[in-house]
Design a protein around this motif. Structure first.
Motif, PDB file in Angstrom:
ATOM      1  N   CYS A 174      48.948  96.805  50.119  1.00 58.59           N
ATOM      2  CA  CYS A 174      47.863  97.135  49.196  1.00 58.59           C
ATOM      3  C   CYS A 174      47.090  95.904  48.727  1.00 58.59           C
ATOM      4  O   CYS A 174      46.200  96.000  47.884  1.00 58.59           O
ATOM      5  N   LEU A 175      47.429  94.731  49.245  1.00 61.60           N
ATOM      6  CA  LEU A 175      46.723  93.499  48.897  1.00 61.60           C
ATOM      7  C   LEU A 175      45.488  93.386  49.782  1.00 61.60           C
ATOM      8  O   LEU A 175      45.593  93.181  50.992  1.00 61.60           O
ATOM      9  N   VAL A 176      44.309  93.558  49.189  1.00 69.64           N
ATOM     10  CA  VAL A 176      43.082  93.587  49.995  1.00 69.64           C
ATOM     11  C   VAL A 176      41.995  92.646  49.487  1.00 69.64           C
ATOM     12  O   VAL A 176      41.368  91.934  50.262  1.00 69.64           O
ATOM     13  N   GLY A 177      41.726  92.647  48.177  1.00 68.85           N
ATOM     14  CA  GLY A 177      40.753  91.700  47.628  1.00 68.85           C
ATOM     15  C   GLY A 177      39.308  91.975  47.977  1.00 68.85           C
ATOM     16  O   GLY A 177      38.443  91.148  47.752  1.00 68.85           O
ATOM     17  N   GLY A 178      39.007  93.126  48.551  1.00 69.71           N
ATOM     18  CA  GLY A 178      37.622  93.455  48.845  1.00 69.71           C
ATOM     19  C   GLY A 178      37.252  93.257  50.292  1.00 69.71           C
ATOM     20  O   GLY A 178      37.272  92.152  50.808  1.00 69.71           O
ATOM     21  N   LYS A 179      36.920  94.347  50.975  1.00 68.77           N
ATOM     22  CA  LYS A 179      36.611  94.280  52.407  1.00 68.77           C
ATOM     23  C   LYS A 179      35.316  93.521  52.693  1.00 68.77           C
ATOM     24  O   LYS A 179      35.095  93.077  53.823  1.00 68.77           O
ATOM     25  N   ASP A 180      34.441  93.377  51.686  1.00 67.17           N
ATOM     26  CA  ASP A 180      33.173  92.683  51.907  1.00 67.17           C
ATOM     27  C   ASP A 180      33.309  91.172  51.789  1.00 67.17           C
ATOM     28  O   ASP A 180      32.344  90.445  51.965  1.00 67.17           O
ATOM     29  N   PHE A 181      34.522  90.698  51.468  1.00 65.17           N
ATOM     30  CA  PHE A 181      34.713  89.260  51.320  1.00 65.17           C
ATOM     31  C   PHE A 181      35.705  88.726  52.338  1.00 65.17           C
ATOM     32  O   PHE A 181      35.399  87.835  53.118  1.00 65.17           O
ATOM     33  N   TYR A 182      36.904  89.266  52.340  1.00 70.52           N
ATOM     34  CA  TYR A 182      37.949  88.741  53.196  1.00 70.52           C
ATOM     35  C   TYR A 182      38.039  89.440  54.546  1.00 70.52           C
ATOM     36  O   TYR A 182      37.732  90.626  54.676  1.00 70.52           O
ATOM     37  N   ARG A 241      45.837  82.174  44.872  1.00 68.35           N
ATOM     38  CA  ARG A 241      45.454  83.291  45.730  1.00 68.35           C
ATOM     39  C   ARG A 241      44.319  82.867  46.643  1.00 68.35           C
ATOM     40  O   ARG A 241      43.586  81.928  46.351  1.00 68.35           O
ATOM     41  N   GLY A 242      44.204  83.549  47.746  1.00 63.91           N
ATOM     42  CA  GLY A 242      43.133  83.193  48.675  1.00 63.91           C
ATOM     43  C   GLY A 242      43.155  84.062  49.909  1.00 63.91           C
ATOM     44  O   GLY A 242      43.835  85.086  49.970  1.00 63.91           O
ATOM     45  N   GLY A 243      42.415  83.627  50.913  1.00 66.32           N
ATOM     46  CA  GLY A 243      42.343  84.387  52.149  1.00 66.32           C
ATOM     47  C   GLY A 243      41.306  83.827  53.094  1.00 66.32           C
ATOM     48  O   GLY A 243      40.643  82.821  52.809  1.00 66.32           O
ATOM     49  N   ARG A 244      41.159  84.504  54.198  1.00 65.52           N
ATOM     50  CA  ARG A 244      40.222  84.088  55.244  1.00 65.52           C
ATOM     51  C   ARG A 244      38.898  84.814  55.064  1.00 65.52           C
ATOM     52  O   ARG A 244      38.880  86.021  54.787  1.00 65.52           O
ATOM     53  N   VAL A 266      31.179  81.673  61.109  1.00 69.61           N
ATOM     54  CA  VAL A 266      31.675  80.379  60.632  1.00 69.61           C
ATOM     55  C   VAL A 266      33.041  80.642  60.002  1.00 69.61           C
ATOM     56  O   VAL A 266      33.137  81.092  58.858  1.00 69.61           O
ATOM     57  N   PRO A 267      34.127  80.408  60.726  1.00 67.27           N
ATOM     58  CA  PRO A 267      35.452  80.712  60.182  1.00 67.27           C
ATOM     59  C   PRO A 267      35.787  79.848  58.982  1.00 67.27           C
ATOM     60  O   PRO A 267      35.444  78.663  58.928  1.00 67.27           O
ATOM     61  N   GLY A 268      36.436  80.462  58.017  1.00 66.73           N
ATOM     62  CA  GLY A 268      36.835  79.716  56.833  1.00 66.73           C
ATOM     63  C   GLY A 268      38.029  80.374  56.165  1.00 66.73           C
ATOM     64  O   GLY A 268      38.232  81.578  56.281  1.00 66.73           O
ATOM     65  N   VAL A 269      38.830  79.570  55.497  1.00 65.53           N
ATOM     66  CA  VAL A 269      39.969  80.093  54.745  1.00 65.53           C
ATOM     67  C   VAL A 269      40.164  79.196  53.536  1.00 65.53           C
ATOM     68  O   VAL A 269      39.965  77.977  53.616  1.00 65.53           O
ATOM     69  N   GLY A 270      40.503  79.794  52.393  1.00 65.77           N
ATOM     70  CA  GLY A 270      40.653  78.997  51.181  1.00 65.77           C
ATOM     71  C   GLY A 270      41.719  79.549  50.264  1.00 65.77           C
ATOM     72  O   GLY A 270      42.170  80.688  50.406  1.00 65.77           O
ATOM     73  N   ILE A 271      42.119  78.725  49.315  1.00 64.88           N
ATOM     74  CA  ILE A 271      43.098  79.134  48.308  1.00 64.88           C
ATOM     75  C   ILE A 271      42.739  78.460  46.995  1.00 64.88           C
ATOM     76  O   ILE A 271      42.247  77.333  46.979  1.00 64.88           O
TER      77      ILE A 271
END
Length: 404
Positions: A230-238, A266-269, A283-288
């Motif tokens: 259930c950890l999603v964080g918003g489909k329009d971002f990650y 917290r973070g994600g791709r 442009v691939p990116g990932v952050g925390i």
């Protein structure tokens, strides 16, 4: 606690986080701006988000700067650190939120799982040095756009079949954003979700492979993790990986009076984020973002005089997936021994790494291949006379000091 002591703690915490990030190859956002040749004296500000996922740095402004100022012309990937005040809607307790800040790490330009692994390793080192001893990872993968589209279709179809059992507000959310339904914690909705399709079950082969590698890196770091569907964080971002570092206790070793929130980072791709600004190519990116509160003043960047960074005399070269895992351990061993090192873990070709080492004109290279990864060793090569010696990883600092 006096204001002066709070400032001292702020300085201590920021300096620790900064120095660890720099050891792992991250540089400040403003230094990236300078390297890109932006008009001298102009400061590009990273604004904290006004809403959205609590504790999340304003990655859209970082990505927009990447596009507007042609950061893609710089050597890739970019490894950036920056810090901002925490958003007002954060989950950090209100008593601690006034002075709360977040220290963020970004890797832009790499779609490989080693990017997530580097973020994890750096974050864990920062948290441990700041007194956080017991924490774990909750993680999920949304996959690429094909994975997301498939999940949305299957999840929506499942819920519609059981629509009479679904709470009223979730029926409305189902039409707008199924990921909001996935986050719903109401008992009735949780019962329906038990048998619902899961994001990781609809991953494409490429996304599944990426997620598997990320989990393998986590396992090699000996940090417990759980998959939270259930950890999603918003489909329009990650896209793909999304994660949280959670505390398993409520105290901090260095600051016993500090009230530790459950979510430390917290973070994600966010591989698709650039497309929202009209860029056709991904442009691939990932952050925390690591959250600090209570004892830290509102402005995390205290005035200080930059000390000259000691130039590394070694370059770490790796060959193979297991060697990347071992290389992260080697970097931490060298950090604790205060030995700076160059690395390019995002590069797979050994020829590229060797060329980089030669450009840096380092006197020694550390080489870790599949054999060394299995044996827990590393090869130290003298770049001048090409002689080399195989040493055990724990003795690497001692050996380097003896030959330098």
């Amino acid at each position: 606690m006096s204001k002066g002591k709070i400032k001292n703690n702020a300085t201590l915490l920021y300096e620790k986080a900064r120095s660890i990030a720099e050891h792992y190859g991250f540089i400040s956002f403003q230094n990236i701006v300078g390297q890109a040749g932006v008009e001298r004296g102009k400061k590009i500000v990273v604004h904290p988000p006004k809403d959205g996922v609590a504790g999340e740095a304003d990655r859209p402004s970082i990505m927009k700067a990447h596009i507007d100022y042609n950061f893609s012309a710089l050597p890739q990937p970019l490894m950036i650190y920056h810090s901002e005040p925490l958003p007002k809607d954060s989950e950090v307790p209100e008593s601690s939120r006034k002075n709360a800040v977040q220290f963020s790490l970004e890797i832009i330009g790499s779609s490989k799982s080693i990017a997530e692994a580097t973020l994890f390793k750096t974050t864990f080192a920062i948290l441990r040095d700041l007194g956080f001893e017991n924490f774990a990872i909750t993680i999920n993968s949304l996959g690429d756009r094909d994975s997301v589209n498939r999940f949305v279709r299957e999840f929506t179809a499942y819920y519609r079949k059981r629509i009479e059992e679904v709470p009223t507000h979730c029926r409305s959310l189902l039409k707008k954003d199924v990921f909001k339904v996935l986050e719903c914690a109401q008992d009735k909705c949780m019962l329906v979700k038990e048998q619902a399709p899961k994001p990781i079950a609809t991953l494409t082969e490429e996304s599944r492979s990426h997620f598997t590698e990320v989990l393998e890196f986590l396992e090699s770091m000996d940090v417990p993790y759980t998959i939270n569907n259930c950890l999603v964080g918003g489909k329009d971002f990650y896209t793909k990986t999304i994660f949280e570092v959670v505390s398993t206790e409520s105290t901090n070793k260095l600051f016993p009076k500090l009230k530790v929130g459950k979510i430390l980072a917290r973070g994600g791709r966010y591989d698709d984020l650039a497309k929202k600004y009209g860029v056709k190519k991904e442009v691939p990116g990932v952050g925390i973002s690591i959250t600090f509160g209570d004892m830290i003043v509102h402005e995390m960047r205290p005035k200080r005089t930059d000390k000259p960074t000691k130039k590394p005399s070694v370059y770490l070269i790796h060959l193979g997936f297991s060697a990347k895992q071992q290389s992260l351990s080697a970097l931490e061993i060298l950090r604790k021994a205060k030995i700076p090192v160059y690395q390019s873990l995002s590069r797979d070709r050994i020829s590229v790494q060797v060329i980089n080492a030669e450009k840096m004109r380092v006197p020694y290279t550390i080489i870790i291949g599949q054999k060394e990864a299995l044996e827990g060793t590393a090869i130290v090569r003298n770049m001048k006379n090409r002689s080399q010696e195989t040493v055990l990883l724990p003795t690497l600092p001692e050996y380097l000091r003896s030959v330098r």
